[in-house]
Scaffold this motif. Structure first.
Motif, PDB file in Angstrom:
ATOM      1  N   PHE A 101      30.285  33.921 -50.967  1.00 55.14           N
ATOM      2  CA  PHE A 101      29.583  33.008 -50.063  1.00 55.14           C
ATOM      3  C   PHE A 101      29.562  31.584 -50.608  1.00 55.14           C
ATOM      4  O   PHE A 101      29.434  30.633 -49.842  1.00 55.14           O
ATOM      5  N   ARG A 102      29.677  31.457 -51.942  1.00 53.80           N
ATOM      6  CA  ARG A 102      29.908  30.141 -52.562  1.00 53.80           C
ATOM      7  C   ARG A 102      31.087  30.315 -53.510  1.00 53.80           C
ATOM      8  O   ARG A 102      30.958  30.230 -54.725  1.00 53.80           O
ATOM      9  N   ARG A 103      32.217  30.553 -52.923  1.00 53.70           N
ATOM     10  CA  ARG A 103      33.420  30.878 -53.689  1.00 53.70           C
ATOM     11  C   ARG A 103      33.875  29.690 -54.529  1.00 53.70           C
ATOM     12  O   ARG A 103      33.936  28.555 -54.037  1.00 53.70           O
ATOM     13  N   GLU A 104      34.215  29.976 -55.776  1.00 55.51           N
ATOM     14  CA  GLU A 104      34.665  28.935 -56.692  1.00 55.51           C
ATOM     15  C   GLU A 104      36.125  29.095 -57.102  1.00 55.51           C
ATOM     16  O   GLU A 104      36.709  28.154 -57.666  1.00 55.51           O
ATOM     17  N   LEU A 105      36.737  30.235 -56.840  1.00 53.98           N
ATOM     18  CA  LEU A 105      38.095  30.521 -57.286  1.00 53.98           C
ATOM     19  C   LEU A 105      39.105  30.248 -56.178  1.00 53.98           C
ATOM     20  O   LEU A 105      38.875  30.624 -55.025  1.00 53.98           O
ATOM     21  N   ASP A 106      40.240  29.616 -56.516  1.00 53.32           N
ATOM     22  CA  ASP A 106      41.312  29.501 -55.535  1.00 53.32           C
ATOM     23  C   ASP A 106      42.034  30.837 -55.424  1.00 53.32           C
ATOM     24  O   ASP A 106      41.703  31.804 -56.129  1.00 53.32           O
ATOM     25  N   ASP A 107      43.004  30.931 -54.534  1.00 59.52           N
ATOM     26  CA  ASP A 107      43.637  32.220 -54.262  1.00 59.52           C
ATOM     27  C   ASP A 107      44.278  32.824 -55.507  1.00 59.52           C
ATOM     28  O   ASP A 107      44.158  34.033 -55.764  1.00 59.52           O
ATOM     29  N   GLU A 108      44.953  32.009 -56.289  1.00 62.82           N
ATOM     30  CA  GLU A 108      45.633  32.525 -57.476  1.00 62.82           C
ATOM     31  C   GLU A 108      44.627  33.017 -58.514  1.00 62.82           C
ATOM     32  O   GLU A 108      44.789  34.097 -59.100  1.00 62.82           O
ATOM     33  N   ALA A 109      43.571  32.229 -58.730  1.00 63.63           N
ATOM     34  CA  ALA A 109      42.548  32.624 -59.701  1.00 63.63           C
ATOM     35  C   ALA A 109      41.784  33.855 -59.229  1.00 63.63           C
ATOM     36  O   ALA A 109      41.406  34.715 -60.035  1.00 63.63           O
TER      37      ALA A 109
END
Length: 237
Positions: free
Chosen positions: A73-81
């Protein structure tokens, strides 16, 4: 010759959020043959409730493992991470809450695909309530208010799942009716306190922290009504 990893998941009728003894949490960790397994808690079904996350970190931080949390809901990672993080885990532990919302959010972020990939690589998937429902083809849920059937899930476990089989009024009769009407396929009903391990789609272990609690196989009988068979469970101590 390369040996394919076993694909394993566990349905939980308890754990750190409901039980003080921690027996089911210890049992989950026993299924992972590494000294300090990485255990990722996914609290999507509760909207990433902070108190739920704190419970997990307190319980698993005191155990011989490396706990982590995947918040969406408060995502900090990009797709690769995100992919790197999910695929690095030894255990993915999904919390309870709203099954329908959990599935929708996972699909929006591509987490459903990552969990399938992790499953195929040998990561142990497990969870309680919505976190048990999500792995099957369908489930019995209160995601929409009243108890009903949800013919949707990741399909990693054939059939359907019903949690809280003994503790919530109406669960038993409503799930049996859904199987009898073919609204849900045959499946597994989990009483509180029970843990059930499936390996490559087959039940390979069933345990309970609560004397007398059971796992049930619920199917459509020859007479058109539901049948219910209790599965013996080893008592955890």
């Amino acid at each position: 010759m390369t040996v394919a990893p076993q694909r394993r998941l566990a349905l939980l009728g308890g754990g750190f959020s409901t039980d003080a003894d921690g027996l089911l949490d210890d049992w989950v960790l026993e299924q992972v043959p590494v000294p300090r397994p990485k255990v990722c808690f996914v609290p999507t079904a509760s909207g990433d409730a902070p108190g739920y996350v704190e419970q997990f970190l307190a319980a698993y931080g005191a155990r011989a493992c490396e706990p982590g949390v995947l918040r969406l809901f408060r995502r900090e990672l990009d797709d690769e991470a995100l992919r790197t993080f999910v695929l690095s885990q030894d255990v993915v532990h999904v919390g309870g809450g709203n099954t329908a919302n959990l599935l929708a959010v996972w699909r929006a972020h591509g987490v459903d695909r990552l969990l399938r990939e992790a499953f195929d690589r040998g990561t142990l998937l497990c969870g309680i309530s919505a976190g048990a429902n999500c792995w099957a083809e369908g489930s019995h849920t209160d995601s929409f208010g009243p108890l009903t059937h949800l013919p949707d899930g990741l399909g990693l476990l054939p059939g359907s799942v019903c949690p809280h089989y003994d503790s919530e009024p109406g669960r038993r009769s409503s799930y049996r009716a859904a199987v009898a009407s073919r609204a849900l396929p045959a499946g597994w009903a989990v009483e509180d306190g029970v843990g059930a391990l499936f390996t490559d789609g087959r039940l390979t272990a069933s345990v309970t922290r609560t004397p007398g609690a059971s796992l049930y196989r619920v199917e459509l009988g020859e007479d058109g009504g539901p049948t219910e068979e209790a599965v013996p469970c080893r008592l955890l101590t």
